[in-house]
Every structure is written in C-alpha cells, then in structure tokens.
Scaffold this active site. Sequence first.
Site, mmCIF file in Angstrom:
data_model
loop_
_atom_site.group_PDB
_atom_site.id
_atom_site.type_symbol
_atom_site.label_atom_id
_atom_site.label_comp_id
_atom_site.label_asym_id
_atom_site.label_seq_id
_atom_site.Cartn_x
_atom_site.Cartn_y
_atom_site.Cartn_z
ATOM 1 N N ASN A 1 -11.946 5.277 -1.968
ATOM 2 C CA ASN A 1 -10.682 5.898 -1.581
ATOM 3 C C ASN A 1 -10.168 6.758 -2.727
ATOM 4 O O ASN A 1 -10.826 6.914 -3.751
ATOM 5 C CB ASN A 1 -9.654 4.823 -1.177
ATOM 6 C CG ASN A 1 -9.429 3.821 -2.291
ATOM 7 O OD1 ASN A 1 -8.937 4.153 -3.366
ATOM 8 N ND2 ASN A 1 -9.804 2.565 -2.038
ATOM 9 N N ASP B 1 -10.887 -2.496 2.655
ATOM 10 C CA ASP B 1 -10.708 -3.528 3.686
ATOM 11 C C ASP B 1 -12.027 -3.835 4.394
ATOM 12 O O ASP B 1 -12.205 -4.925 4.944
ATOM 13 C CB ASP B 1 -9.675 -3.072 4.721
ATOM 14 C CG ASP B 1 -8.285 -2.962 4.127
ATOM 15 O OD1 ASP B 1 -7.930 -3.804 3.290
ATOM 16 O OD2 ASP B 1 -7.563 -2.011 4.489
ATOM 17 N N LYS C 1 -32.447 5.190 -0.222
ATOM 18 C CA LYS C 1 -31.618 6.271 0.299
ATOM 19 C C LYS C 1 -31.921 6.465 1.779
ATOM 20 O O LYS C 1 -33.079 6.579 2.185
ATOM 21 C CB LYS C 1 -31.910 7.565 -0.470
ATOM 22 C CG LYS C 1 -31.116 8.763 0.062
ATOM 23 C CD LYS C 1 -31.482 10.040 -0.661
ATOM 24 C CE LYS C 1 -30.758 11.227 -0.055
ATOM 25 N NZ LYS C 1 -31.120 12.497 -0.708
ATOM 26 N N PHE D 1 1.136 -4.076 -3.528
ATOM 27 C CA PHE D 1 1.384 -2.657 -3.275
ATOM 28 C C PHE D 1 0.939 -2.338 -1.854
ATOM 29 O O PHE D 1 -0.049 -2.904 -1.365
ATOM 30 C CB PHE D 1 0.604 -1.782 -4.259
ATOM 31 C CG PHE D 1 1.351 -1.478 -5.527
ATOM 32 C CD1 PHE D 1 1.717 -0.183 -5.846
ATOM 33 C CD2 PHE D 1 1.693 -2.497 -6.408
ATOM 34 C CE1 PHE D 1 2.397 0.103 -7.014
ATOM 35 C CE2 PHE D 1 2.378 -2.228 -7.577
ATOM 36 C CZ PHE D 1 2.733 -0.921 -7.879
ATOM 37 N N LYS E 1 4.192 -7.044 5.355
ATOM 38 C CA LYS E 1 3.215 -7.453 4.347
ATOM 39 C C LYS E 1 3.824 -8.434 3.355
ATOM 40 O O LYS E 1 3.168 -9.392 2.923
ATOM 41 C CB LYS E 1 2.691 -6.215 3.612
ATOM 42 C CG LYS E 1 1.489 -6.483 2.716
ATOM 43 C CD LYS E 1 0.866 -5.177 2.231
ATOM 44 C CE LYS E 1 -0.397 -5.426 1.426
ATOM 45 N NZ LYS E 1 -1.051 -4.168 0.999
ATOM 46 N N LYS F 1 1.876 -12.031 3.369
ATOM 47 C CA LYS F 1 1.060 -12.325 2.191
ATOM 48 C C LYS F 1 1.760 -13.257 1.208
ATOM 49 O O LYS F 1 1.230 -13.539 0.139
ATOM 50 C CB LYS F 1 0.682 -11.008 1.489
ATOM 51 C CG LYS F 1 -0.017 -9.989 2.396
ATOM 52 C CD LYS F 1 -1.388 -10.442 2.837
ATOM 53 C CE LYS F 1 -2.037 -9.460 3.814
ATOM 54 N NZ LYS F 1 -2.552 -8.254 3.189
#
Length: 401
Positions: free
Chosen positions: A209, A278, A288, A322, A336, A340
């Site tokens: 990301n 995730d 490859k 975060f 969240k 959590k």
Amino acid sequence: MMRGKKIVLGVSGGIAAYKACALTSKLVQQGADVKVIMTEGATEFVQPLTFQALSRNPVYTDAFDEKNPEKIAHIDLADWADIVILAPATAHLLARLANGLADDMLTTILLATTAPVYIAPAMNVHMYDHPAVKDNLITLEKYGYRFIEPGDGYLACGYVGKGRLEEPENIIKVIDDSESKGQPLKGKNVLISAGPTKEAVDAVRFFTNHSSGKMGYALAEVAKQLGASVTLVSGPVQMDPINGVELIQVKTAQEMYEAILERFDDQDMVIKAAAVADYRPKNPSQQKLKKKSESLVIELERTKDILKTIGEKKENQYLVGFAAETDDVLYYGRQKLDKKNLDAIVINDIGNLNVGFQSDDNEVQVITKTGQEKSVTIRSKHEIAQQLFDIFIEDMMGEAK
C-alpha cells in the site's frame, strides 16, 4: 520557567536578528542568564555590543577567542547551557547544522551541547519551501532538535508568506510549554508500528500500500523525546533509523504480528500506526508467474488482525489504533474503537489528497474511549505526533485517577 535558566542564544545572519535583541531582553527580564553567540553574518545586522548590554554577559563571535585560558570556550558554553535557542536560524545555518559542520563558534557549541535546542527559522517564503531546506529540517528533527515554526506575514524582502521569525513572546511561550511538560513518559515502554507490509504474489511481485511510515517514525521520535523507551516495529520504508529507538524491521503482516505479540506484555503504551495488509495471496509462487493472454485470478486469504488480537489481550496497556477512511470517517472510527477494544483511535481522511500517505503533512481526528473527540488540523507529521501525545498522556492521566 525561565527564572534561573542558563540560556545560550545563537543569532545568525538575517534581518530578523533585530528581533533577537528583544528576545534577549525578555529572557533576562524573566530571570534567565543569557549568553549570546553570533555568527559573522549576524554582526553585519546587529553589533555585539547591543547584546552585551542587554544580556549583561560577554558576546561570543570567534571560536578562537578563548577568554579564559583555563577553559575551552565552546565546550564550556555547551556544558553550561540548560537550553539553546537559535533565533533567527537562516537557511545557511540549518544546512551547516544538518550536515554536522563545526566551522564557527555557534556550530561547534551546537555539536557539543547535550541541552535541548530550539530552532526558530527565518527566511524568504520560497527559501523556506525549497526541497533542500525541507530536507534539512527533517534531518534536524530526526536529530532531536525542536522547532518554533515561522509565522505568516510581510517579509523584509517584500513577499508575504511563511518565513517571518516568530515573535519573541511566542518563542518564549513555546519553550515554556515544552519545558514544563518535561518527560512524562520517562520509565515507560512504548511500542509503535509503522509503514506498510509486503505480501508476495510470486518471486518478483507483491501486494502493498501507499504508507510511507512517516507518521509512525514521527511518533517514535516524539515518544523518545518525552522520555519513553521506544520500540519501533517497521515495515519496509525509505526512512533512516532513529537514534535511541530500538528498530525491528519486518516485511509481512505475519512478521509484524509476531514482532508485536512477542513484545506486547512488556509495554505501557502501544500505537499501531502501520498500514498492515488485510489480505495476502493464499498460494504465493516461488517462481515468477509468466504472462498469460487471459486474465489472472489470485486467491486471497485474511491475515491475522493484529489490533483485534492485542485489544483482546491487553491488560493495563494504553492501546491506540489508526484508521484510514474515505467516507463517514467518524462513524467507522467509533466502530473500530469499540470493536478492537482501543483506548484511542486516530482517523486519517485519505480522501484528502494533500495530506496522509507519502506527504510530510497530515490532519487527523482523534476519538478516545473516555469520550473525547478532537481534530488536529493540517501541519507537519512531527507536530501532529506532538499533539497526539498531548492527548494520549492527558487521557492516560485521567484514566489513572
């Protein structure tokens, strides 16, 4: 806070040197003992005699002028100081300091002192925005220097913008506020995660990301300044290690999970700022994958939810998560926070392309379990980190009561 403090004031060669005269006077009025060191350029704007009269101390301008043969002047002054202030700090001084140069009285003292150093930059708006100056500021932040941001307004060059030396009253206030906080995290263990993870698709490709790790690294720097023993679990980033911070480098979500769980029990605070995958490819290829004419389907599987796991496991730890959201950010943030079992959550609205991932700036919203909701408007990630710790520490103290 200034009464009885021994302050070294470094003045470099910019037109804003005249404000350093007022700063010297106000520090002395508040009971500080001030010794002024001037660069050669600074003496072109203000005579040393002015600072001598205001501070009632000798003024230093020459590294080779040893006033007392029994002492080496720059080491003696470096050891003497409780606080060092650079006002104004020109682009040239910032560059020399960022590169470790010690070619005059001021820079030799700056390399030798262990006192906190506060830097108040002043320069043309375009100079302040130049990439080289920005890089030097980032480097100096990593070294632990503290900054007093320049103000916006009319500059001596005729431009209007950011670059004006902050007013002496505000410089003193910033230092007062910082020094009064002391090191509230001294004796505490703080674990912070930062950066992205990489999940292999084959021997060449991977999923990742946009996280740069800048926010997590800024948090680690501030936690260290606040006295904490800091462990930084970092995914692959282009960031330099932080002096005094234990760095644990990982690549995958599983490696980050194991590194955090292994150290979790010994922590007083855990801040999970990393952007962890995730999902990961279920069957990554060791070779490859060859290009095919038809589409390619890759089966994904869930990674372990690190935040949920440590939320269930936590006892006395203060746990911060975060969340990166694009819509209904507060709604999803509150969800969240509850799901959590967090003490606080920091929400990034990544729909704003000017801040967040890859940027040096950020703006966030914070929600705590105790019901606080605060917004921190756009500013550097280091400043964001300072404000976040103000919120977390205040919240922790409130819970302790």
